[in-house]
Design a protein around this motif. Structure first.
Motif, PDB file in Angstrom:
ATOM      1  N   ASN B  62       0.944  -1.040   0.463  1.00 14.60           N
ATOM      2  CA  ASN B  62       0.187   0.160  -0.560  1.00 14.60           C
ATOM      3  C   ASN B  62       1.182   1.491  -0.174  1.00 14.60           C
ATOM      4  O   ASN B  62       0.121   2.627   0.529  1.00 14.60           O
ATOM      5  CB  ASN B  62      -1.028   0.552   1.348  1.00 14.60           C
ATOM      6  CG  ASN B  62      -1.874  -1.290   0.735  1.00 14.60           C
ATOM      7  OD1 ASN B  62      -3.036  -1.134  -0.323  1.00 14.60           O
ATOM      8  ND2 ASN B  62      -1.907  -2.038   2.082  1.00 14.60           N
ATOM      9  N   ASN B  63       1.919   1.376  -0.120  1.00 10.02           N
ATOM     10  CA  ASN B  63       3.066   2.207  -0.361  1.00 10.02           C
ATOM     11  C   ASN B  63       3.008   3.035   0.784  1.00 10.02           C
ATOM     12  O   ASN B  63       2.874   5.168   1.059  1.00 10.02           O
ATOM     13  CB  ASN B  63       2.658   3.572  -1.644  1.00 10.02           C
ATOM     14  CG  ASN B  63       4.092   3.743  -2.335  1.00 10.02           C
ATOM     15  OD1 ASN B  63       5.037   3.236  -1.622  1.00 10.02           O
ATOM     16  ND2 ASN B  63       3.660   4.729  -2.899  1.00 10.02           N
ATOM     17  N   ASN B  87      -6.137  -4.367  -6.335  1.00 11.95           N
ATOM     18  CA  ASN B  87      -7.910  -4.488  -7.327  1.00 11.95           C
ATOM     19  C   ASN B  87      -8.241  -5.384  -8.752  1.00 11.95           C
ATOM     20  O   ASN B  87      -8.849  -4.732  -9.716  1.00 11.95           O
ATOM     21  CB  ASN B  87      -7.110  -2.627  -8.022  1.00 11.95           C
ATOM     22  CG  ASN B  87      -6.883  -1.612  -7.043  1.00 11.95           C
ATOM     23  OD1 ASN B  87      -7.788  -1.991  -6.056  1.00 11.95           O
ATOM     24  ND2 ASN B  87      -6.136  -0.704  -6.957  1.00 11.95           N
ATOM     25  N   ALA B  89     -10.828  -7.913 -10.304  1.00 13.59           N
ATOM     26  CA  ALA B  89     -11.738  -8.105 -10.124  1.00 13.59           C
ATOM     27  C   ALA B  89     -12.452  -8.621  -8.619  1.00 13.59           C
ATOM     28  O   ALA B  89     -13.445  -8.473  -8.229  1.00 13.59           O
ATOM     29  CB  ALA B  89     -12.444  -8.611 -11.055  1.00 13.59           C
ATOM     30  N   ALA B  90     -12.001 -10.265  -8.596  1.00 11.36           N
ATOM     31  CA  ALA B  90     -12.033 -10.579  -7.676  1.00 11.36           C
ATOM     32  C   ALA B  90     -12.727 -10.249  -6.182  1.00 11.36           C
ATOM     33  O   ALA B  90     -13.282  -9.817  -5.032  1.00 11.36           O
ATOM     34  CB  ALA B  90     -11.391 -12.142  -7.174  1.00 11.36           C
ATOM     35  N   ALA B  92     -12.309  -6.977  -6.033  1.00  9.63           N
ATOM     36  CA  ALA B  92     -12.609  -4.955  -5.388  1.00  9.63           C
ATOM     37  C   ALA B  92     -14.041  -6.162  -5.265  1.00  9.63           C
ATOM     38  O   ALA B  92     -15.206  -5.725  -4.973  1.00  9.63           O
ATOM     39  CB  ALA B  92     -12.987  -4.888  -7.680  1.00  9.63           C
ATOM     40  N   LEU B  93     -14.925  -7.156  -6.481  1.00  4.58           N
ATOM     41  CA  LEU B  93     -16.211  -7.892  -5.747  1.00  4.58           C
ATOM     42  C   LEU B  93     -16.594  -8.188  -4.065  1.00  4.58           C
ATOM     43  O   LEU B  93     -17.899  -7.719  -3.641  1.00  4.58           O
ATOM     44  CB  LEU B  93     -16.142  -9.219  -6.434  1.00  4.58           C
ATOM     45  CG  LEU B  93     -17.119  -8.480  -8.469  1.00  4.58           C
ATOM     46  CD1 LEU B  93     -16.728 -10.330  -9.215  1.00  4.58           C
ATOM     47  CD2 LEU B  93     -19.005  -8.069  -7.910  1.00  4.58           C
ATOM     48  N   ARG B  95     -14.578  -7.017  -1.988  1.00  5.72           N
ATOM     49  CA  ARG B  95     -14.135  -5.922  -0.782  1.00  5.72           C
ATOM     50  C   ARG B  95     -15.384  -4.941  -1.215  1.00  5.72           C
ATOM     51  O   ARG B  95     -15.871  -4.296  -0.066  1.00  5.72           O
ATOM     52  CB  ARG B  95     -13.011  -5.226  -0.767  1.00  5.72           C
ATOM     53  CG  ARG B  95     -12.298  -6.289  -0.787  1.00  5.72           C
ATOM     54  CD  ARG B  95     -11.093  -6.009   0.220  1.00  5.72           C
ATOM     55  NE  ARG B  95     -10.228  -7.111   1.098  1.00  5.72           N
ATOM     56  CZ  ARG B  95      -9.260  -7.362   0.362  1.00  5.72           C
ATOM     57  NH1 ARG B  95      -8.253  -7.002  -0.120  1.00  5.72           N
ATOM     58  NH2 ARG B  95      -8.195  -9.003   1.316  1.00  5.72           N
ATOM     59  N   ALA B  96     -16.122  -4.715  -1.633  1.00  2.00           N
ATOM     60  CA  ALA B  96     -16.717  -3.709  -2.176  1.00  2.00           C
ATOM     61  C   ALA B  96     -17.957  -3.043  -0.896  1.00  2.00           C
ATOM     62  O   ALA B  96     -18.778  -2.434  -0.737  1.00  2.00           O
ATOM     63  CB  ALA B  96     -17.255  -3.600  -3.861  1.00  2.00           C
ATOM     64  N   TRP B 154     -11.146 -14.469   6.487  1.00  2.00           N
ATOM     65  CA  TRP B 154     -11.957 -13.522   6.198  1.00  2.00           C
ATOM     66  C   TRP B 154     -10.946 -11.854   6.238  1.00  2.00           C
ATOM     67  O   TRP B 154     -11.664 -11.664   4.795  1.00  2.00           O
ATOM     68  CB  TRP B 154     -12.800 -13.072   7.226  1.00  2.00           C
ATOM     69  CG  TRP B 154     -14.259 -14.469   7.653  1.00  2.00           C
ATOM     70  CD1 TRP B 154     -14.458 -15.414   6.682  1.00  2.00           C
ATOM     71  CD2 TRP B 154     -15.250 -14.831   8.665  1.00  2.00           C
ATOM     72  NE1 TRP B 154     -15.308 -16.486   6.441  1.00  2.00           N
ATOM     73  CE2 TRP B 154     -15.979 -15.808   7.834  1.00  2.00           C
ATOM     74  CE3 TRP B 154     -15.597 -14.110   9.918  1.00  2.00           C
ATOM     75  CZ2 TRP B 154     -16.516 -16.471   8.689  1.00  2.00           C
ATOM     76  CZ3 TRP B 154     -16.539 -14.869   9.988  1.00  2.00           C
ATOM     77  CH2 TRP B 154     -17.454 -15.481   9.975  1.00  2.00           C
ATOM     78  N   GLY B 351     -17.878   3.493   8.316  1.00  2.00           N
ATOM     79  CA  GLY B 351     -17.545   4.114   8.494  1.00  2.00           C
ATOM     80  C   GLY B 351     -17.395   4.988   9.364  1.00  2.00           C
ATOM     81  O   GLY B 351     -16.598   6.159   9.137  1.00  2.00           O
TER      82      GLY B 351
END
Lengths: 380, 380
Positions: B62-63, B87, B89-90, B92-93, B95-96, B154, B351
């Motif tokens: 994550n720099n 990032n 697709a898996a 993103a799906l 975590r989104a 998880w 959040g």
């Protein structure tokens, strides 16, 4: 076939999350989220947009017979327009192996917690699933309609590998739904007469009922009362029939009232059964919570247990040996049956046949709450 | 930081499934499944392969500061080699928005079903989640180590939006783990003194204990026994301390034994407490199952309840009003607290800050199992 609810596929929370993604990769994340949503277009969406049934959509998209060529062309056009992708990454990921078994509970929250049966079953199921790195995806539905909506969502999104159906009712809409989508493996906990051909794990209620009635008959009881579970539940109906038959065969007078598994329901039904002259000399309850409450109110009314009245429970949670006198029960290994249900579900996931499997059998566990019928019966 | 188990990311079932895909799209499906697996490479895999901690990997990828440039370079190289994609697709799906809240139960299956508390909590949690289209992802861990492995899985796979931590122990490894991965929202059900700064929903045990001891003291009880829950549980410790303090303040002699929430544990502890001269004239139990069993064995031993001995339970399931005499309890709305926990978890997902929230407060529900202390105390 009920129309699928709009709420299934898109929900506001996704947008909320992407909207608040304000860290440095915010824009990128938003894009991938949107792509993710696109992948979630399902045959239900296509069905709705094209005005045909979802099974027709399934036939059309999978190039199978069962729809006219005109319908097929229409469906394909609509599907393309919506961006439906049969082998998109999302669906592949979802369908390949979710390692999840879906369970929907439709009983009211407070009622569920009054019923040790369900927690024992889930605990056994979960412990066995854990051995196979499987999780349980659990929903608490608000009534039957909502339950069907959840199941449709799971079928559409491939959110689980298989389903466990509990508390089946007569003419249950879940049976019709799962028969329509055989690609979603499902195990029903019910008598095969209720499952419409779905794989079942059945409880051996009929033989247990015969054993219970014979046991009380052998103790001299000629009038047996019963407080059953909700009449709409399939297993209540199966037990009702078995009790009627067993009582008729032995010449026992059998009276039954139905209640809702709660102490209150057990108390009210017990008072009613004991108010009619001549009263029963033994009462069997469909669960241990009602039996405990029924025994309590009978003692409050002045009945000696088991001198005046024998009490017998169904299922055998810790409670039955924590009250005095300890409750005679028709017990079974519910946790063990949970393990067995998980094994059967994983068989179904692996494409094996299950057909009709048996739960652990009931056994009569004789304790202090039952005894010989009283010589004379007085009302109180 | 424990090394992550190999079993987490790949498991045999995926291969089994793709191997038996013999329908006409079998080959294609196999390919997409393999692609799906590739996406599942996690920071834990990268950590293992590069021989550094997973937090170092997280910093590097994550720099962020916290690792040397040499380590960062090494991690990036290993990650690239493994095909890790931040990032993809898996991810993103996944975590989104999974619309799932994770719960791991680590109690033994039969014990869980003896405890109405947990089912009430889950029922409330699930009913509230349902209002928000959320599911509960439920695991039944085999001990604490297994629980941590599941949580790491998880965290690595983004399989849930947030976690609910129950039955926290003192120096609980889950607290350290979740503090290491703040990107996974977690709510702990415990006293803030045990949560290591994680958001908590606390039960108001201290004030309840004071109320309970005062109540019995006002009835003239000078020797109060208690059967507590397992000593390693954080809330047992909190209650232990509160009882000691309250008893000391009121000049009450307080004796405590710990048991495992089962009737058997309750019965044995009760017999021990009543065997020592002079015996307590009132006993408080940490749950209702042990209270019911304790009252039962005390009556079997010849004690009149409440004439000789007052009995008081913690929590107030249906059982407490199904036994006679009905149990006096320190009750609270557990189903309601389940609802509240769900609301807090969804806040965390969005959040928002939670900090320290309160469960529904306890209330003293006086029933027939408690009464004035006996004038004289005899052993039996």
């Amino acid at each position: 076939m009920m129309p699928i609810s709009d709420r299934l596929i898109y929900n506001k929370r996704v947008f909320t999350r992407s909207a608040r993604a304000s860290d440095k990769d915010g824009i990128e994340r938003k894009e991938t989220v949107m792509a993710g949503q696109k992948n979630k277009v399902t045959i239900f969406d296509v069905a709705k947009a094209s005005g045909v049934s979802s099974s027709a959509v399934s036939y059309a998209l999978n190039n199978k017979p069962g729809v006219s060529e005109a319908t097929r062309a229409k469906v394909l056009k609509v599907a393309k327009g919506l961006g439906w992708r049969p082998n998109g990454a999302a669906q592949a990921l979802a369908r390949a192996n979710t390692s999840r078994i879906g369970v929907v509970l439709a009983q009211e929250a407070r009622l569920l917690s009054a019923e040790p049966y369900m927690m024992e079953l889930l605990a056994g199921l979960g412990a066995e699933l854990e051995q196979h790195d499987y999780s349980m995806l659990l929903r608490f539905a608000i009534g039957r309609d909502n339950e069907v909506v959840i199941l449709k969502d799971w079928i559409a999104t491939g959110n689980v590998d298989a389903l466990l159906l509990v508390n089946l009712e007569m003419d249950d809409p879940r049976v019709a739904l799962l028969n329509e989508y055989p690609e979603m493996p499902a195990l029903a906990l019910c008598d095969p007469s209720l499952s419409g051909g779905l794989p079942v794990m059945r409880s051996l209620d009929m033989q247990a009922v015969t054993k219970a009635v014979s046991y009380l008959h052998d103790l001299g009881h000629e009038r047996i009362g019963r407080v059953g579970g909700p009449e709409s539940f399939g297993h209540s109906y199966i037990r009702d029939a078995a009790f009627s038959d067993a009582a008729a065969e032995l010449g026992v007078r059998y009276r039954c009232l139905h209640a809702d598994y709660t102490p209150k329901g057990g108390i009210e039904a017990t008072k009613r059964l004991l108010s009619v002259n001549p009263r029963p000399t033994a009462i069997i309850y469909d669960n241990d919570v009602m039996a405990m409450a029924g025994m309590g109110i009978a003692r409050e009314m002045g009945f000696d247990i088991p001198g005046d009245l024998s009490i017998m429970a169904w299922d055998d949670s810790f409670m039955c040996t924590a009250v005095f006198p300890h409750l005679t029960v028709m017990g079974r290994d519910i946790v063990g049956s949970g393990h067995r249900a998980a094994q059967l579900l994983l068989k179904l996931v692996d494409g094996e046949q299950v057909g009709v499997a048996d739960e652990y059998p009931y056994e009569l566990r004789e304790r202090a709450s039952t005894g010989p019928a009283p010589a004379s019966v007085e009302q109180r």
